[in-house]
Write a protein that holds these residues in place. Structure first.
Motif, short mmCIF file in Angstrom:
data_model
loop_
_atom_site.label_atom_id
_atom_site.label_comp_id
_atom_site.label_asym_id
_atom_site.label_seq_id
_atom_site.Cartn_x
_atom_site.Cartn_y
_atom_site.Cartn_z
N PHE A 179 1.20 -1.20 0.17
CA PHE A 179 0.21 0.51 0.30
C PHE A 179 0.90 1.43 -0.37
O PHE A 179 2.37 1.00 0.71
N TYR B 193 0.05 5.31 0.78
CA TYR B 193 -0.93 5.93 1.73
C TYR B 193 -0.36 7.74 1.47
O TYR B 193 1.01 7.48 2.05
N PHE C 122 -1.89 -5.85 -5.02
CA PHE C 122 -2.79 -7.24 -3.80
C PHE C 122 -2.09 -8.56 -4.73
O PHE C 122 -1.25 -10.14 -4.46
N TYR D 99 -1.71 -12.79 6.37
CA TYR D 99 -2.74 -12.53 7.17
C TYR D 99 -1.86 -11.16 8.33
O TYR D 99 -3.04 -10.97 9.08
N TYR E 34 -3.84 3.22 16.60
CA TYR E 34 -2.37 3.74 15.83
C TYR E 34 -1.25 4.79 16.82
O TYR E 34 -2.77 5.74 17.35
N LEU F 237 1.37 0.75 15.15
CA LEU F 237 0.17 -0.25 15.79
C LEU F 237 -0.22 -0.99 17.49
O LEU F 237 1.34 -1.00 17.65
N GLU G 283 -4.79 -8.28 18.65
CA GLU G 283 -3.54 -7.93 18.58
C GLU G 283 -3.35 -6.93 19.71
O GLU G 283 -4.17 -6.25 20.03
N ARG H 34 -12.16 -7.00 6.90
CA ARG H 34 -11.11 -8.61 6.72
C ARG H 34 -11.83 -9.50 6.20
O ARG H 34 -12.89 -9.84 6.35
N ALA I 28 -11.85 -13.34 3.49
CA ALA I 28 -10.66 -14.28 3.47
C ALA I 28 -9.01 -14.23 2.87
O ALA I 28 -8.24 -15.42 3.45
N GLY I 29 -9.15 -13.38 2.05
CA GLY I 29 -8.02 -12.53 1.29
C GLY I 29 -7.12 -12.11 1.82
O GLY I 29 -6.00 -11.79 1.82
N GLY I 30 -7.41 -11.83 3.55
CA GLY I 30 -6.13 -10.97 4.01
C GLY I 30 -6.93 -9.82 4.50
O GLY I 30 -8.14 -9.60 4.34
N LEU I 31 -5.91 -8.55 4.69
CA LEU I 31 -5.93 -6.87 5.12
C LEU I 31 -6.28 -6.78 3.66
O LEU I 31 -5.98 -6.72 2.75
N ASN I 32 -7.59 -5.72 3.67
CA ASN I 32 -7.87 -4.64 2.21
C ASN I 32 -7.31 -3.39 3.46
O ASN I 32 -6.92 -3.46 4.19
N GLU I 33 -7.26 -2.26 2.32
CA GLU I 33 -7.00 -0.94 2.87
C GLU I 33 -7.67 -0.46 3.81
O GLU I 33 -9.07 -1.13 4.45
N GLN I 34 -7.58 0.29 5.17
CA GLN I 34 -7.44 0.99 6.26
C GLN I 34 -8.10 2.23 5.79
O GLN I 34 -7.13 2.68 4.92
N PHE J 206 -8.69 4.93 7.83
CA PHE J 206 -8.42 6.39 8.83
C PHE J 206 -9.61 7.73 9.45
O PHE J 206 -9.71 8.03 9.01
#
Lengths: 112, 115
Positions: free
Chosen positions: A34, A36, A51, A97, B35, B45, B56, B96, B98-104, B106
């Motif tokens: 990414f 940002y 991705f 993950y 964060y 984080l 976490e 979140r 199955a493919g993992g992390l998407n964009e966050q 803020f």
């Protein structure tokens, strides 16, 4: 563990100059990458992401980044910067993950 | 406007005070994050919540205590902080899958100053 390195902490360019910000990461497996951006006084927002698929990713406002797996790099580019691109740019990586790890950021100052 | 709001935007507190930061997301996401952003340091984080469960805790001192009552709200309770805790505290959310992390996405952050 994953890590991200941004080599340039502060970049000053004149308008219309070309931009390339370096980003290198360390992680042994598949990664999501990414960029940002944080404009002065504004929140962090996504510029572009990778991705899978085409390693050349196009984002908003004319930015693009190229994922080079052999170099563990994801450099950000723009052919001609504008004064409004003055901001701080953060590269980030997520391996599988795992949590997202951010770089220290690069402050870009564009001089009119 | 990203759909993630944070209050207050600025906070000044003494080392003996107790205060709370609030974050709310209107995006229907299932993960929320705290964060810490300090000058000249990478974005750190602190905590991650998935579906209201903390997944976490990045070795954060116990003077920071998170709370996630539902998937739209996230709090950070502060007590007996130190001056070095002064920073911009950012909240983020993501979906979140199955493919993992998407964009966050803020929020604008809370600028905290500890005297």
């Amino acid at each position: 563990a994953q890590s991200v390195s941004q080599h340039n902490h502060h970049v000053i360019l004149s308008e219309a100059a070309s931009l390339e910000l370096g980003c290198n990461y360390s992680y042994g497996g598949t990664v999501n990458l990414f960029w940002y951006v944080q404009y002065p006084g504004q929140h962090l927002q996504l510029l572009l992401k990778y991705f899978s698929g085409d390693p050349l990713v196009k984002g908003i406002k004319g930015f693009e980044a190229e994922f080079i797996k052999s170099k563990f790099s994801f450099n950000l580019r723009k052919p001609s910067v504008q004064w409004s691109d003055t901001a701080e740019y953060f590269c980030a990586v997520s391996g599988g993950y795992q949590k997202v790890t951010f770089g220290t950021g690069t402050k870009l100052q564009v001089i009119p | 406007e990203t759909g993630v709001t944070q209050t207050p935007r600025h906070l000044v507190m003494g080392m003996t005070n107790k205060k709370s930061l609030k974050c709310e997301q209107h995006l229907g996401h299932n993960a929320m994050y705290w964060y810490k952003q300090s000058a000249k340091k990478p974005l750190e984080l602190m905590f991650v919540y998935n579906f209201k469960e903390q997944t976490e805790n990045n070795s954060v001192p116990s003077r920071f205590s998170p709370e996630c009552p539902n998937s739209s709200h996230l709090f950070l309770h502060l007590h007996t902080l130190q001056p070095e805790d002064s920073a911009l505290y950012l909240c983020a959310s993501s979906q979140r899958g199955a493919g993992g992390l998407n964009e966050q996405f803020f929020g604008p952050g809370t600028r905290l100053t500890v005297l």
